[in-house]
Design a protein around this motif. Structure first.
Motif, mmCIF file in Angstrom:
data_model
loop_
_atom_site.group_PDB
_atom_site.id
_atom_site.type_symbol
_atom_site.label_atom_id
_atom_site.label_comp_id
_atom_site.label_asym_id
_atom_site.label_seq_id
_atom_site.Cartn_x
_atom_site.Cartn_y
_atom_site.Cartn_z
ATOM 1 N N ASN A 103 0.816 -1.226 0.000
ATOM 2 C CA ASN A 103 0.000 0.000 0.000
ATOM 3 C C ASN A 103 0.849 1.276 0.000
ATOM 4 O OD1 ASN A 103 -2.585 -1.306 0.055
ATOM 5 N ND2 ASN A 103 -2.190 -1.803 2.204
ATOM 6 N N TYR A 104 2.015 1.194 -0.638
ATOM 7 C CA TYR A 104 2.906 2.354 -0.791
ATOM 8 C C TYR A 104 3.283 2.959 0.568
ATOM 9 C CZ TYR A 104 1.338 1.776 -5.574
ATOM 10 O OH TYR A 104 1.050 1.242 -6.815
ATOM 11 N N LYS A 105 3.470 2.072 1.556
ATOM 12 C CA LYS A 105 3.833 2.530 2.889
ATOM 13 C C LYS A 105 5.262 2.112 3.227
ATOM 14 C CE LYS A 105 -0.900 2.438 4.703
ATOM 15 N NZ LYS A 105 -1.820 1.839 5.701
ATOM 16 N N CYS A 106 5.899 2.898 4.051
ATOM 17 C CA CYS A 106 7.245 2.578 4.530
ATOM 18 C C CYS A 106 7.122 1.565 5.674
ATOM 19 C CB CYS A 106 7.950 3.837 5.015
ATOM 20 S SG CYS A 106 9.532 3.510 5.844
ATOM 21 N N SER A 107 7.768 0.411 5.508
ATOM 22 C CA SER A 107 7.666 -0.649 6.518
ATOM 23 C C SER A 107 8.237 -0.215 7.863
ATOM 24 C CB SER A 107 8.410 -1.897 6.024
ATOM 25 O OG SER A 107 7.832 -2.382 4.835
ATOM 26 N N ILE A 108 9.278 0.609 7.823
ATOM 27 C CA ILE A 108 9.893 1.057 9.077
ATOM 28 C C ILE A 108 9.027 2.095 9.779
ATOM 29 C CG2 ILE A 108 11.904 2.206 10.080
ATOM 30 C CD1 ILE A 108 13.600 0.921 7.906
ATOM 31 N N CYS A 109 8.509 3.062 9.013
ATOM 32 C CA CYS A 109 7.597 4.052 9.602
ATOM 33 C C CYS A 109 6.404 3.347 10.259
ATOM 34 C CB CYS A 109 7.099 5.020 8.533
ATOM 35 S SG CYS A 109 8.330 6.198 7.919
ATOM 36 N N GLU A 110 5.854 2.349 9.545
ATOM 37 C CA GLU A 110 4.704 1.609 10.065
ATOM 38 C C GLU A 110 5.068 0.885 11.356
ATOM 39 O OE1 GLU A 110 1.320 0.832 8.498
ATOM 40 O OE2 GLU A 110 1.882 2.884 7.963
ATOM 41 N N ALA A 111 6.240 0.227 11.363
ATOM 42 C CA ALA A 111 6.667 -0.526 12.535
ATOM 43 C C ALA A 111 6.882 0.384 13.744
ATOM 44 C CB ALA A 111 7.948 -1.293 12.222
ATOM 45 N N LEU A 112 7.251 1.629 13.460
ATOM 46 C CA LEU A 112 7.460 2.607 14.543
ATOM 47 C C LEU A 112 6.157 3.286 14.960
ATOM 48 C CD1 LEU A 112 10.757 4.272 13.267
ATOM 49 C CD2 LEU A 112 10.509 2.746 15.253
ATOM 50 N N GLY A 113 5.062 2.944 14.262
ATOM 51 C CA GLY A 113 3.773 3.540 14.586
ATOM 52 C C GLY A 113 3.591 4.929 14.020
ATOM 53 N N ASN A 114 4.364 5.256 12.994
ATOM 54 C CA ASN A 114 4.288 6.583 12.386
ATOM 55 C C ASN A 114 3.736 6.498 10.965
ATOM 56 O OD1 ASN A 114 5.635 7.646 14.666
ATOM 57 N ND2 ASN A 114 7.633 7.135 13.763
ATOM 58 N N PRO A 115 3.109 7.576 10.482
ATOM 59 C CA PRO A 115 2.684 7.588 9.067
ATOM 60 C C PRO A 115 3.916 7.634 8.180
ATOM 61 C CG PRO A 115 2.381 9.748 10.058
ATOM 62 C CD PRO A 115 2.751 8.820 11.182
ATOM 63 N N THR A 116 3.775 7.124 6.966
ATOM 64 C CA THR A 116 4.894 7.110 6.035
ATOM 65 C C THR A 116 5.388 8.519 5.757
ATOM 66 O OG1 THR A 116 4.231 5.046 4.981
ATOM 67 C CG2 THR A 116 5.587 6.535 3.668
ATOM 68 N N ASN A 117 6.680 8.723 5.937
ATOM 69 C CA ASN A 117 7.295 10.035 5.760
ATOM 70 C C ASN A 117 7.657 10.226 4.284
ATOM 71 O OD1 ASN A 117 8.641 12.465 6.081
ATOM 72 N ND2 ASN A 117 10.533 11.512 6.803
ATOM 73 N N SER A 118 6.670 10.668 3.496
ATOM 74 C CA SER A 118 6.926 10.830 2.064
ATOM 75 C C SER A 118 5.940 11.831 1.476
ATOM 76 C CB SER A 118 6.820 9.480 1.347
ATOM 77 O OG SER A 118 7.319 9.557 0.032
ATOM 78 N N PHE A 119 5.917 11.918 0.155
ATOM 79 C CA PHE A 119 5.033 12.855 -0.526
ATOM 80 C C PHE A 119 4.136 12.103 -1.507
ATOM 81 C CE2 PHE A 119 8.933 12.488 -2.967
ATOM 82 C CZ PHE A 119 8.493 12.331 -4.273
ATOM 83 N N ILE A 120 3.109 12.786 -1.985
ATOM 84 C CA ILE A 120 2.169 12.195 -2.937
ATOM 85 C C ILE A 120 2.579 12.567 -4.357
ATOM 86 C CG2 ILE A 120 -0.239 11.978 -3.624
ATOM 87 C CD1 ILE A 120 0.393 10.936 -0.821
ATOM 88 N N LYS A 121 2.686 11.551 -5.224
ATOM 89 C CA LYS A 121 3.054 11.791 -6.620
ATOM 90 C C LYS A 121 1.848 12.293 -7.412
ATOM 91 C CE LYS A 121 4.662 7.681 -7.587
ATOM 92 N NZ LYS A 121 5.352 6.611 -8.331
ATOM 93 N N ALA A 122 2.094 12.693 -8.653
ATOM 94 C CA ALA A 122 1.031 13.254 -9.498
ATOM 95 C C ALA A 122 -0.092 12.253 -9.737
ATOM 96 C CB ALA A 122 1.619 13.724 -10.830
ATOM 97 N N ASN A 123 0.224 10.934 -9.744
ATOM 98 C CA ASN A 123 -0.810 9.920 -9.991
ATOM 99 C C ASN A 123 -1.596 9.555 -8.736
ATOM 100 O OD1 ASN A 123 0.977 8.364 -8.526
ATOM 101 N ND2 ASN A 123 1.383 6.879 -10.147
ATOM 102 N N GLY A 124 -1.263 10.198 -7.600
ATOM 103 C CA GLY A 124 -1.997 9.963 -6.366
ATOM 104 C C GLY A 124 -1.357 8.952 -5.431
ATOM 105 N N ASP A 125 -0.346 8.219 -5.915
ATOM 106 C CA ASP A 125 0.349 7.245 -5.078
ATOM 107 C C ASP A 125 1.375 7.944 -4.190
ATOM 108 O OD1 ASP A 125 -1.025 5.151 -6.253
ATOM 109 O OD2 ASP A 125 0.534 4.777 -7.770
ATOM 110 N N THR A 126 1.621 7.353 -3.037
ATOM 111 C CA THR A 126 2.694 7.854 -2.175
ATOM 112 C C THR A 126 4.036 7.428 -2.756
ATOM 113 O OG1 THR A 126 1.284 7.673 -0.218
ATOM 114 C CG2 THR A 126 3.653 7.801 0.160
ATOM 115 N N TYR A 127 4.982 8.340 -2.815
ATOM 116 C CA TYR A 127 6.312 7.979 -3.304
ATOM 117 C C TYR A 127 6.965 7.025 -2.310
ATOM 118 C CZ TYR A 127 11.212 8.111 -4.575
ATOM 119 O OH TYR A 127 12.488 7.739 -4.935
#
Length: 359
Positions: free
Chosen positions: A270-294
């Motif tokens: 789901n375009y999520k960072c596995s480490i951010c998720e494991a730490l209980g944080n939202p994925t630290n990234s930006f949204i691309k033009a197609n709507g997906d998280t980078y």
């Protein structure tokens, strides 16, 4: 016209032609005609570019030029925009290999912008009587090993101007850096092509290429036509990777991380960072033009270890750009690698990450 002192814009052109199973030096097969992406070819059962690389087989014009064709030049390129063009590369979609797009060769120092009539006597010249591009045979190079391209590859290897995608309806202008990189790849793939080497030696922009020692086991030579888009193709790469230099292994790793398998892994996570998720944080990234998280993919066991399975999907995880750099350069340690999960210690915190599975 220059971007700066070293980069010349519109120095080359990437133009498409229909696929010809006879290496563009004879009539196409019936299947070639039926499966061409050009309606004119299918409707008329005629492929005008059939002799594009017959320059060593068929006669030239009185002035020494050999005539070729691309449907992209039926409407001639603008004279002003194309005045710097020194090379026209031909690309074609191989319908026998999942329509993979390849660059099959080029015309160096070409003339184009008008129609040219073939005048020598030859039975095939009656069928293919004209064209819209010409060059001297010594400057026409066919790649026995073509360059496989897609929009990911052209951007990551600087084969097209920044932000440009492969044209579907016309042709692409290339700057001098793009031309340089394309011919360098062609040399890596076709190391025994003496004609290509000779062209490089006399081509002003590419003088330094002729002076470089090309490793015949270079990345492109190893990868060849393998796209890394299936699990079987990744297994092939893993076998070919053994015994290679660390730099080559890393480039293979990067190649896989940009491929279709990588995209599947990203989607499953789901375009999520596995480490951010494991730490209980939202994925630290930006949204691309197609709507997906980078998001990026990372080989947990370094490819350079040559361990069995380092190129497999079970060695991939999705991470944000920040954590990707931390895994490579920061305070991060892999302490456990089981069939189902990874265990890391990152900044003194224990982190468990489940492995991805693709059937």
């Amino acid at each position: 016209m220059y971007i700066d002192q070293t980069t010349i814009i519109n120095y080359g052109i990437l133009a498409s032609i229909s696929w010809n199973s006879n290496k563009w030096e004879d009539d196409p097969s019936i299947e070639d005609l039926k499966r061409s992406k050009y309606d004119y070819v299918k409707d008329n059962a005629h492929m005008h570019e059939s002799l594009n690389f017959g320059h060593d087989k068929f006669p030239t014009e009185e002035d020494g030029y050999y005539i070729g064709y691309t449907p992209m030049f039926n409407r001639a390129p603008d004279i002003k925009n194309s005045r710097n063009v020194q090379v026209v590369f031909f690309t074609s979609s191989d319908y026998k290999n999942s329509n993979r797009k390849t660059i099959i060769g080029f015309y160096g120092f070409p003339l184009f912008g008008e129609w040219f009539k073939r005048t020598p006597e030859n039975k095939l010249y009656k069928k293919y009587d004209s064209g819209n591009i010409k060059a001297f045979p010594e400057n026409i190079i066919f790649f026995q090993n073509p360059i496989v391209i897609n929009n990911e590859i052209v951007q990551s290897n600087n084969l097209l101007p920044k932000g440009k995608k492969i044209s579907q309806q016309g042709f692409n202008y290339l700057n001098s850096d793009n031309v340089y990189n394309l011919i360098k790849l062609a040399l890596s793939l076709n190391a025994k092509n003496k004609k290509l080497k000779f062209f490089v030696e006399k081509f002003p922009l590419l003088e330094k290429l002729a002076k470089e020692e090309f490793d015949l086991e270079d990345f492109i030579s190893i990868v060849g036509i393998i796209t890394a888009d299936t699990l079987k193709e990744i297994e092939k790469l893993e076998k070919k990777m053994k015994g290679q230099q660390p730099e080559i292994k890393q480039r293979i790793s990067n190649y896989i991380e940009r491929g279709a398998i990588s995209n599947k892994v990203k989607k499953l996570n789901n375009y999520k960072c596995s480490i951010c998720e494991a730490l209980g944080n939202p994925t630290n990234s930006f949204i691309k033009a197609n709507g997906d998280t980078y998001i990026e993919t990372h080989h947990v066991e370094p490819v350079s270890t040559i361990k069995t399975g380092v190129l497999s999907v079970t060695n991939l995880m999705t991470v944000c750009a920040n954590h990707h750099r931390q895994l490579h350069y920061g305070k991060a340690q892999l302490t456990e690698n089981t069939e189902k999960h990874f265990k890391f210690i990152i900044d003194e915190k224990k982190i468990f990450i489940s492995k991805v599975k693709i059937e």
